[in-house]
Motif scaffolding. Structure first.
Motif, mmCIF file in Angstrom:
data_model
loop_
_atom_site.group_PDB
_atom_site.id
_atom_site.type_symbol
_atom_site.label_atom_id
_atom_site.label_comp_id
_atom_site.label_asym_id
_atom_site.label_seq_id
_atom_site.Cartn_x
_atom_site.Cartn_y
_atom_site.Cartn_z
ATOM 1 N N SER A 119 0.834 -1.201 0.000
ATOM 2 C CA SER A 119 0.000 0.000 0.000
ATOM 3 C C SER A 119 0.868 1.251 0.000
ATOM 4 O O SER A 119 2.032 1.210 0.373
ATOM 5 C CB SER A 119 -0.932 0.010 1.210
ATOM 6 O OG SER A 119 -0.187 0.126 2.406
ATOM 7 N N LEU A 120 0.245 2.340 -0.411
ATOM 8 C CA LEU A 120 0.874 3.655 -0.386
ATOM 9 C C LEU A 120 -0.132 4.625 0.209
ATOM 10 O O LEU A 120 -1.264 4.708 -0.256
ATOM 11 C CB LEU A 120 1.266 4.103 -1.801
ATOM 12 C CG LEU A 120 1.911 5.477 -1.924
ATOM 13 C CD1 LEU A 120 3.246 5.505 -1.189
ATOM 14 C CD2 LEU A 120 2.104 5.848 -3.384
ATOM 15 N N GLU A 121 0.273 5.315 1.270
ATOM 16 C CA GLU A 121 -0.619 6.238 1.965
ATOM 17 C C GLU A 121 -0.010 7.634 1.961
ATOM 18 O O GLU A 121 1.145 7.818 2.335
ATOM 19 C CB GLU A 121 -0.816 5.767 3.407
ATOM 20 C CG GLU A 121 -1.636 6.694 4.261
ATOM 21 C CD GLU A 121 -1.700 6.249 5.719
ATOM 22 O OE1 GLU A 121 -2.018 7.102 6.563
ATOM 23 O OE2 GLU A 121 -1.406 5.080 6.017
ATOM 24 N N ILE A 122 -0.814 8.596 1.555
ATOM 25 C CA ILE A 122 -0.390 9.992 1.583
ATOM 26 C C ILE A 122 -0.845 10.571 2.921
ATOM 27 O O ILE A 122 -1.964 10.314 3.370
ATOM 28 C CB ILE A 122 -1.019 10.786 0.419
ATOM 29 C CG1 ILE A 122 -0.752 10.094 -0.919
ATOM 30 C CG2 ILE A 122 -0.505 12.221 0.414
ATOM 31 C CD1 ILE A 122 0.689 9.826 -1.232
ATOM 32 N N GLY A 123 0.018 11.358 3.569
ATOM 33 C CA GLY A 123 -0.319 11.956 4.858
ATOM 34 C C GLY A 123 -1.526 12.876 4.755
ATOM 35 O O GLY A 123 -1.994 13.209 3.664
ATOM 36 N N SER A 124 -2.033 13.315 5.886
ATOM 37 C CA SER A 124 -3.207 14.183 5.938
ATOM 38 C C SER A 124 -2.973 15.488 5.196
ATOM 39 O O SER A 124 -1.932 16.120 5.358
ATOM 40 C CB SER A 124 -3.559 14.500 7.396
ATOM 41 O OG SER A 124 -3.893 13.325 8.076
ATOM 42 N N LEU A 125 -3.943 15.868 4.408
ATOM 43 C CA LEU A 125 -3.894 17.134 3.679
ATOM 44 C C LEU A 125 -4.795 18.122 4.408
ATOM 45 O O LEU A 125 -6.007 17.947 4.458
ATOM 46 C CB LEU A 125 -4.372 16.940 2.236
ATOM 47 C CG LEU A 125 -3.611 15.907 1.411
ATOM 48 C CD1 LEU A 125 -4.303 15.671 0.079
ATOM 49 C CD2 LEU A 125 -2.185 16.354 1.192
ATOM 50 N N LYS A 126 -4.190 19.144 5.010
ATOM 51 C CA LYS A 126 -4.951 20.145 5.755
ATOM 52 C C LYS A 126 -4.556 21.527 5.274
ATOM 53 O O LYS A 126 -3.378 21.870 5.269
ATOM 54 C CB LYS A 126 -4.652 20.039 7.257
ATOM 55 C CG LYS A 126 -5.079 18.734 7.880
ATOM 56 C CD LYS A 126 -4.723 18.718 9.347
ATOM 57 C CE LYS A 126 -5.007 17.363 9.957
ATOM 58 N NZ LYS A 126 -4.565 17.284 11.341
ATOM 59 N N ALA A 127 -5.561 22.300 4.889
ATOM 60 C CA ALA A 127 -5.297 23.664 4.443
ATOM 61 C C ALA A 127 -4.701 24.479 5.584
ATOM 62 O O ALA A 127 -5.169 24.406 6.717
ATOM 63 C CB ALA A 127 -6.580 24.312 3.956
ATOM 64 N N ASP A 129 -1.965 24.031 7.142
ATOM 65 C CA ASP A 129 -1.072 23.267 8.008
ATOM 66 C C ASP A 129 0.372 23.503 7.572
ATOM 67 O O ASP A 129 0.663 23.609 6.386
ATOM 68 C CB ASP A 129 -1.419 21.786 7.921
ATOM 69 C CG ASP A 129 -0.741 20.949 8.985
ATOM 70 O OD1 ASP A 129 -0.097 21.522 9.881
ATOM 71 O OD2 ASP A 129 -0.852 19.705 8.926
ATOM 72 N N THR A 130 1.275 23.583 8.526
ATOM 73 C CA THR A 130 2.679 23.828 8.196
ATOM 74 C C THR A 130 3.552 22.581 8.286
ATOM 75 O O THR A 130 4.762 22.664 8.132
ATOM 76 C CB THR A 130 3.267 24.905 9.132
ATOM 77 O OG1 THR A 130 3.131 24.455 10.480
ATOM 78 C CG2 THR A 130 2.574 26.228 8.935
ATOM 79 N N SER A 131 2.938 21.423 8.557
ATOM 80 C CA SER A 131 3.738 20.196 8.644
ATOM 81 C C SER A 131 4.066 19.678 7.243
ATOM 82 O O SER A 131 3.393 19.992 6.258
ATOM 83 C CB SER A 131 2.994 19.128 9.445
ATOM 84 O OG SER A 131 1.783 18.797 8.813
ATOM 85 N N VAL A 132 5.115 18.888 7.159
ATOM 86 C CA VAL A 132 5.575 18.333 5.893
ATOM 87 C C VAL A 132 4.642 17.212 5.459
ATOM 88 O O VAL A 132 4.290 16.342 6.253
ATOM 89 C CB VAL A 132 7.017 17.789 6.039
ATOM 90 C CG1 VAL A 132 7.473 17.096 4.772
ATOM 91 C CG2 VAL A 132 7.966 18.905 6.425
#
Length: 147
Positions: A119-127, A129-132
C-alpha cells in the motif's frame, strides 16, 4: 573516520535500495522483523515425565513501512501501480533498507527478498497546516536478512 561504539547505533538517515537505485530520503522505517514459527514437540523423557521441547520452524514473511517527505519522485507510485495490474514478475524485487550515519556512510543493511508494495498512503492534507506532507509505503517481503 569510524564512529565510536556508543555512537554506532545512531541512525541519521535511511534509504531504500531496489534494482540498484537508492532512495535516500526515507525519514522513518518501522516493522523490520525477522521471525520464525515455533514448533512444540511433546514427548516423554527418559524418566517417563511428559515434556515439551520448542524447535525452530519456518521463516515468516513480514512487512516494513517506509515514510518519506512527499516529492516529485514517482518511483513509489509506479511500483504500486505495477502491482495493482498484476505484473508480479516485474514487481517482486530484491532490495535493502539501509541505515546511514551522519557522514552518509552505510552502517547497516537489511536485505529484503521478493519484496513488493502492499500500500501507499499519503499523509493528511490540511489547508493552512505547516507540517511536511509525507507518503508511507508498506512493503511486504518473504525474507529479511542482515548484511
Amino acid at each position: 573516520m569510524a564512529l565510536p561504539d556508543l555512537d554506532s547505533s545512531v541512525g541519521h538517515s535511511f534509504g531504500l535500495e531496489v534494482d540498484g537505485i537508492t532512495i535516500k530520503s526515507i525519514t522513518e522505517v518501522s516493522g523490520l522483523k525477522m521471525e520464525q514459527d515455533v514448533i512444540e514437540l511433546k514427548q516423554n523423557g527418559p524418566d517417563g515425565k511428559y515434556m515439551i521441547k520448542k524447535l525452530p520452524g519456518r521463516w515468516k514473511s513480514g512487512e516494513v513501512t517506509l515514510t518519506r517527505p512527499l516529492t516529485s519522485d514517482q518511483s513509489f507510485e509506479k511500483w504500486v501501480k505495477d502491482s495493482q495490474f498484476g505484473k508480479m514478475s516485474d514487481v517482486r524485487k530484491g532490495g535493502a533498507v539501509i541505515v546511514y550515519d551522519y557522514e552518509g556512510n552505510a552502517v547497516k543493511r537489511y536485505k529484503l527478498t521478493a519484496a513488493w508494495p502492499k500500500s501507499l498512503e499519503i499523509g493528511s492534507l490540511k489547508a493552512g497546516d505547516t507540517s511536511v506532507l509525507t507518503e508511507k509505503l508498506v512493503v511486504t517481503y518473504e525474507r529479511l536478512e542482515v548484511e
